[in-house]
Design a protein around this motif. Structure first.
Motif, PDB file in Angstrom:
ATOM      1  N   ALA A  16       9.918   2.021  -4.450  1.00 14.92           N
ATOM      2  CA  ALA A  16       8.704   1.366  -3.985  1.00 14.92           C
ATOM      3  C   ALA A  16       8.472   0.339  -4.958  1.00 14.92           C
ATOM      4  N   ALA A  17       8.588   0.344  -6.139  1.00 13.43           N
ATOM      5  CA  ALA A  17       8.500  -0.850  -7.142  1.00 13.43           C
ATOM      6  C   ALA A  17       9.263  -2.158  -6.766  1.00 13.43           C
ATOM      7  N   ALA A  18      10.591  -2.025  -6.297  1.00 13.42           N
ATOM      8  CA  ALA A  18      11.265  -3.194  -5.484  1.00 13.42           C
ATOM      9  C   ALA A  18      10.639  -3.738  -4.428  1.00 13.42           C
ATOM     10  N   LEU A  19      10.077  -2.873  -3.523  1.00 10.87           N
ATOM     11  CA  LEU A  19       9.049  -3.423  -2.449  1.00 10.87           C
ATOM     12  C   LEU A  19       7.934  -4.143  -2.659  1.00 10.87           C
ATOM     13  N   VAL A  20       7.338  -3.514  -3.915  1.00  9.85           N
ATOM     14  CA  VAL A  20       5.956  -4.081  -4.417  1.00  9.85           C
ATOM     15  C   VAL A  20       6.519  -5.502  -5.002  1.00  9.85           C
ATOM     16  N   SER A  21       7.643  -5.765  -5.569  1.00 11.58           N
ATOM     17  CA  SER A  21       7.935  -6.924  -6.111  1.00 11.58           C
ATOM     18  C   SER A  21       8.260  -7.843  -5.382  1.00 11.58           C
ATOM     19  N   GLU A  22       8.936  -7.391  -3.948  1.00 16.96           N
ATOM     20  CA  GLU A  22       9.173  -8.435  -2.911  1.00 16.96           C
ATOM     21  C   GLU A  22       7.981  -8.749  -2.185  1.00 16.96           C
ATOM     22  N   ALA A  23       6.988  -7.893  -1.902  1.00 18.30           N
ATOM     23  CA  ALA A  23       5.825  -8.129  -1.013  1.00 18.30           C
ATOM     24  C   ALA A  23       4.885  -8.949  -1.994  1.00 18.30           C
ATOM     25  N   GLY A  24       4.717  -8.783  -3.316  1.00 13.39           N
ATOM     26  CA  GLY A  24       3.944  -9.295  -4.167  1.00 13.39           C
ATOM     27  C   GLY A  24       2.352  -8.592  -4.189  1.00 13.39           C
ATOM     28  N   ARG A  25       2.435  -7.636  -3.453  1.00 14.73           N
ATOM     29  CA  ARG A  25       1.097  -6.750  -3.360  1.00 14.73           C
ATOM     30  C   ARG A  25       1.331  -5.377  -3.283  1.00 14.73           C
ATOM     31  N   VAL A  26       0.644  -4.579  -4.298  1.00 12.18           N
ATOM     32  CA  VAL A  26       0.757  -3.316  -4.250  1.00 12.18           C
ATOM     33  C   VAL A  26       0.285  -2.615  -2.968  1.00 12.18           C
ATOM     34  N   ASP A  27      -0.756  -2.980  -2.321  1.00  9.04           N
ATOM     35  CA  ASP A  27      -1.200  -2.490  -1.119  1.00  9.04           C
ATOM     36  C   ASP A  27      -0.500  -2.865   0.140  1.00  9.04           C
ATOM     37  N   ALA A  28       0.592  -3.633   0.081  1.00 10.84           N
ATOM     38  CA  ALA A  28       1.462  -3.979   1.090  1.00 10.84           C
ATOM     39  C   ALA A  28       2.500  -2.964   1.544  1.00 10.84           C
ATOM     40  N   VAL A  29       2.680  -2.066   0.507  1.00  8.97           N
ATOM     41  CA  VAL A  29       3.611  -1.152   0.768  1.00  8.97           C
ATOM     42  C   VAL A  29       3.260   0.209   1.124  1.00  8.97           C
ATOM     43  N   SER A  30       4.039   0.942   2.061  1.00 13.99           N
ATOM     44  CA  SER A  30       3.592   1.995   2.724  1.00 13.99           C
ATOM     45  C   SER A  30       4.811   2.918   2.252  1.00 13.99           C
ATOM     46  N   LEU A  31       4.249   4.292   2.561  1.00 15.02           N
ATOM     47  CA  LEU A  31       5.543   5.390   2.639  1.00 15.02           C
ATOM     48  C   LEU A  31       6.434   5.327   3.397  1.00 15.02           C
TER      49      LEU A  31
END
Length: 190
Positions: A16-31
């Motif tokens: 999840a942290a890797a996805l957040v880093s890639e997206a640049g937004r915490v709310d852009a990551v889903s389960l």
């Protein structure tokens, strides 16, 4: 379907942290995205996290730990004005380099002991500098709020492209740090 070997809470949170880093937004990551990243069905994540809120809480801890480490590393071997400058620059750099994880850190700890402890670790480097100037706990708290509010505002405006006037934003940061240092020294009790 059983979870693949090696999938545990730490693996899920790291994905999840890797996805957040890639997206640049915490709310852009889903389960669903996290499940795909670790190779399980979305429902299988519930063996490791209590839904999206729990995952975001875990991301707050990850972000706070990384921010705290960055600020501590910046402060090592420094004191006074040099420490203030290094800590402020590290704070801004983290917010700009890791916008999603930085945003994840912006939580109210409530009665969450782990989040509160990681927030305390984030504040420790600046609070040690404030103590070195002789500020008591109450004054240090006010100073921390002043620095955090200014740095947070600067970082968000810089990140979001809101510094549109021709003056160099780096010089603005230099001047902001100089104001902190000047005022800290001018009002220091010792």
């Amino acid at each position: 379907m059983a979870a693949p070997v090696g999938v545990d809470r730490d693996t899920v949170v790291a994905a999840a942290a890797a996805l957040v880093s890639e997206a640049g937004r915490v709310d852009a990551v889903s389960l669903r995205q996290v499940a795909e990243r670790v190779g399980v069905r979305t429902q299988s994540l519930y063996a490791h996290v209590d839904g999206l809120d729990d995952l975001r809480r875990a991301l707050a801890v990850v972000g706070l730990v990384r921010l705290g480490d960055a600020l501590t590393d910046a402060a090592i071997g420094r004191s006074g004005p040099e420490a203030v400058e290094a800590i402020v620059r590290a704070y801004v750099r983290f917010a700009l380099d890791e916008p999603g994880l930085y945003d994840a850190t912006l939580v109210v700890p409530g009665d969450d002991v782990e989040v509160a402890a990681t927030m305390t670790a984030v504040g420790r480097p600046l609070n040690l500098v404030f103590r070195s100037y002789g500020y008591d706990e109450a004054d240090a708290l006010h100073w921390y709020r002043i620095v955090f509010a200014a740095v947070h505002g600067y970082a968000l405006m810089r990140r979001d492209g809101l510094f549109t006037m021709p003056a160099d934003p780096d010089e603005t940061l230099d001047r902001m740090i100089a104001v902190f240092v000047r005022e800290l020294e001018a009002t220091a009790p010792v």
